[in-house]
Design a protein around this motif. Structure first.
Motif, PDB file in Angstrom:
ATOM      1  N   SER A 269     -52.778  -5.364 124.005  1.00 20.16           N
ATOM      2  CA  SER A 269     -54.243  -5.360 124.037  1.00 20.16           C
ATOM      3  C   SER A 269     -54.860  -4.276 124.912  1.00 20.16           C
ATOM      4  N   GLY A 270     -54.044  -3.402 125.432  1.00 20.96           N
ATOM      5  CA  GLY A 270     -54.584  -2.289 126.204  1.00 20.96           C
ATOM      6  C   GLY A 270     -54.418  -2.497 127.691  1.00 20.96           C
ATOM      7  N   GLY A 271     -55.246  -1.814 128.459  1.00 22.73           N
ATOM      8  CA  GLY A 271     -55.100  -1.840 129.911  1.00 22.73           C
ATOM      9  C   GLY A 271     -54.194  -0.715 130.360  1.00 22.73           C
ATOM     10  N   SER A 272     -54.322  -0.363 131.625  1.00 19.46           N
ATOM     11  CA  SER A 272     -53.528   0.729 132.176  1.00 19.46           C
ATOM     12  C   SER A 272     -52.563   0.169 133.216  1.00 19.46           C
ATOM     13  N   PHE A 273     -51.282   0.231 132.910  1.00 19.28           N
ATOM     14  CA  PHE A 273     -50.252  -0.309 133.795  1.00 19.28           C
ATOM     15  C   PHE A 273     -49.183   0.750 134.033  1.00 19.28           C
ATOM     16  N   SER A 274     -48.836   0.937 135.298  1.00 19.91           N
ATOM     17  CA  SER A 274     -47.796   1.919 135.607  1.00 19.91           C
ATOM     18  C   SER A 274     -46.442   1.260 135.817  1.00 19.91           C
ATOM     19  N   LYS A 275     -46.428  -0.090 135.920  1.00 22.90           N
ATOM     20  CA  LYS A 275     -45.175  -0.822 136.065  1.00 22.90           C
ATOM     21  C   LYS A 275     -45.241  -2.103 135.244  1.00 22.90           C
ATOM     22  N   CYS A 276     -44.088  -2.564 134.840  1.00 21.76           N
ATOM     23  CA  CYS A 276     -43.986  -3.864 134.176  1.00 21.76           C
ATOM     24  C   CYS A 276     -42.745  -4.564 134.713  1.00 21.76           C
ATOM     25  N   TYR A 277     -42.926  -5.782 135.233  1.00 21.42           N
ATOM     26  CA  TYR A 277     -41.810  -6.588 135.724  1.00 21.42           C
ATOM     27  C   TYR A 277     -41.552  -7.733 134.748  1.00 21.42           C
ATOM     28  N   ILE A 278     -40.295  -7.899 134.350  1.00 18.29           N
ATOM     29  CA  ILE A 278     -39.923  -8.947 133.392  1.00 18.29           C
ATOM     30  C   ILE A 278     -38.813  -9.800 133.994  1.00 18.29           C
ATOM     31  N   MET A 279     -38.969 -11.118 133.918  1.00 20.52           N
ATOM     32  CA  MET A 279     -37.915 -12.029 134.370  1.00 20.52           C
ATOM     33  C   MET A 279     -37.820 -13.194 133.391  1.00 20.52           C
ATOM     34  N   LEU A 280     -36.791 -13.172 132.580  1.00 27.22           N
ATOM     35  CA  LEU A 280     -36.556 -14.219 131.583  1.00 27.22           C
ATOM     36  C   LEU A 280     -35.067 -14.569 131.569  1.00 27.22           C
ATOM     37  N   GLY A 281     -34.739 -15.717 130.986  1.00 26.89           N
ATOM     38  CA  GLY A 281     -33.327 -16.029 130.786  1.00 26.89           C
ATOM     39  C   GLY A 281     -32.889 -17.427 131.168  1.00 26.89           C
ATOM     40  N   VAL A 282     -33.553 -18.070 132.118  1.00 29.48           N
ATOM     41  CA  VAL A 282     -33.064 -19.390 132.529  1.00 29.48           C
ATOM     42  C   VAL A 282     -33.170 -20.397 131.389  1.00 29.48           C
ATOM     43  N   ASN A 283     -34.206 -20.284 130.560  1.00 30.53           N
ATOM     44  CA  ASN A 283     -34.371 -21.208 129.434  1.00 30.53           C
ATOM     45  C   ASN A 283     -33.418 -20.904 128.287  1.00 30.53           C
ATOM     46  N   GLU A 284     -32.810 -19.714 128.307  1.00 35.12           N
ATOM     47  CA  GLU A 284     -31.890 -19.320 127.240  1.00 35.12           C
ATOM     48  C   GLU A 284     -30.424 -19.546 127.619  1.00 35.12           C
ATOM     49  N   LEU A 285     -30.156 -20.070 128.831  1.00 34.17           N
ATOM     50  CA  LEU A 285     -28.769 -20.241 129.277  1.00 34.17           C
ATOM     51  C   LEU A 285     -27.971 -21.151 128.347  1.00 34.17           C
TER      52      LEU A 285
END
Length: 399
Positions: A269-285
């Motif tokens: 949807s837009g916006g200006s971001f210079s970083k992106c932090y992602i943390m996923l995986g515990v629900n997929e164990l």
């Protein structure tokens, strides 16, 4: 009399010669003239000239597996081709460039039809697993020009097609650009070792997060909520959600900027971001296939990179588990966490994004301490703040 006979014979010989010449001309006229620029050269040169290299795996007629690929991937009999090449994405993305040259002009319509069927088949199959590919495929360019059948699937398809069309008649330029492309592929410039976690560096200020996007499950959501309540830092966007998994990015909804939308749409949807932090995986164990998890994670990274090409992407490893969680399910083990994290690191190396290893920070004794998380999963404010401080000392300068 003899003189007249000789003249008659000479005249007949001239007629036969003219007829023979006329027959050769007709034969040459019917002969198919093939393009001067090779299909592989054309694709390599177009990618080099346009700067669009998202379809990185380039194969041509000279490659031993090309014939089998053309037959299985496109349903085209390689015996019908004079030349051909394909540049395909090395992951789940839809990006591809295909250039085929038929042995005879009558086969061109057949090749175009095969490309259209190939596109339609990918739309149908990707709609269930990689819906972000469908828009690219719907906007694919398929056409014939200059003796080539061309298919381009890319967000910048117009730019690539312009280069392809122009290079069809620029053989010398095409060869030079293709050589430069091949040299760059043989000697890629890599200034960072993505096979290792981000090393510790001097801490940056908390305003580092002011233009950062955060994507994650309930564990990320807890960190973001604590940060907001305690004023640890401000951020660009919080796209985390309870029970989020890599395959729910396209269906799970959040309220973003006052509008309910899927997380995928929020990313786009837009916006200006210079970083992106992602943390996923515990629900997929508990998933039976780690590969399916990695494929979904890779697709999410592609989505973020497409929407925010200038942003640094940091993938945070799955946080360790505590006793309460370890006793609740056979799949909830820290050995499983470490296994998933090892595959996440491999993915980060392939996608060239930054991996942050937080396991030993939060579990120096091999698991979360009893006071770290009441349920053994969601860490308390003290440990959340510890993680935030760790992120601020594990950044990468790209200057």
């Amino acid at each position: 009399m003899m003189k007249r006979i000789l003249c008659l014979l000479l005249a007949l010989a001239t007629v036969f010669t003219l007829c023979a010449c006329g027959g050769d001309n007709n034969k040459n006229k019917d002969k198919t003239e093939h393009p001067e620029v090779g299909a592989r050269t054309l694709i390599a040169a177009a990618q080099q000239e346009s700067g669009e290299k998202s379809a990185a795996r380039l194969v041509g007629m000279e490659d031993t597996d090309f014939g089998a690929m053309v037959k299985s991937y496109l349903g085209v009999d390689p015996a019908e081709l004079y030349d051909g090449a394909m540049a395909l994405s090395e992951d789940t993305a839809a990006n591809e460039i295909i250039v085929l040259v038929p042995k005879d002009a009558d086969s061109m319509k057949k090749l175009i039809s095969a490309l259209e069927q190939h596109r339609d088949g990918r739309i149908q199959s990707d709609a269930n697993y990689f819906p972000e590919n469908v828009e690219l495929l719907n906007n694919a360019r398929i056409y014939d020009k200059g003796g080539y059948a061309v298919m381009v699937v890319d967000k910048n398809a117009e730019s690539l097609c312009d280069s392809i069309d122009s290079l069809m008649s620029r053989a010398k330029d095409a060869e030079t650009l293709a050589t430069a492309y091949d040299e760059a592929e043989k000697n890629p410039v890599v200034s960072y070792d993505y096979t290792k976690p981000v090393p510790e560096n001097e801490a940056v200020d908390a305003d580092w997060f002011s233009d950062a996007m955060f994507i994650g499950d309930s564990r990320m959501k807890s960190v973001m909520d604590f940060a907001t309540m305690n004023g640890w830092f401000s951020y660009g966007a919080d796209l985390s959600a309870v029970s989020l998994t890599v395959n729910k990015i396209y269906t799970a909804t959040i309220n973003y900027n006052g509008v309910d939308m899927t997380i995928a749409d929020a990313i786009r949807s837009g916006g200006s971001f210079s970083k992106c932090y992602i943390m996923l995986g515990v629900n997929e164990l508990g998933w039976s296939s780690i590969s399916a998890f990695i494929d979904g994670y890779s697709a999410l990274i592609d989505l973020v990179r497409e929407a925010h090409p200038e942003a640094q992407i940091y993938v945070i490893g799955i946080m360790p588990l505590g006793d309460k969680a370890l006793s609740s399910g056979s799949w909830l083990t820290n050995d499983n966490v470490k296994l998933f994290n090892s595959r996440i690191l491999e993915m980060c190396a392939q996608k060239q994004v930054y991996y942050i290893d937080d396991f030993d920070l939060l579990a120096p004794d091999g698991k979360l301490a009893p006071d770290a998380a009441v349920d053994g999963i969601h860490v308390q404010p003290e440990y959340s703040k510890m993680l935030v401080g760790y992120l601020l000392t594990h950044t990468v300068s790209e200057s």
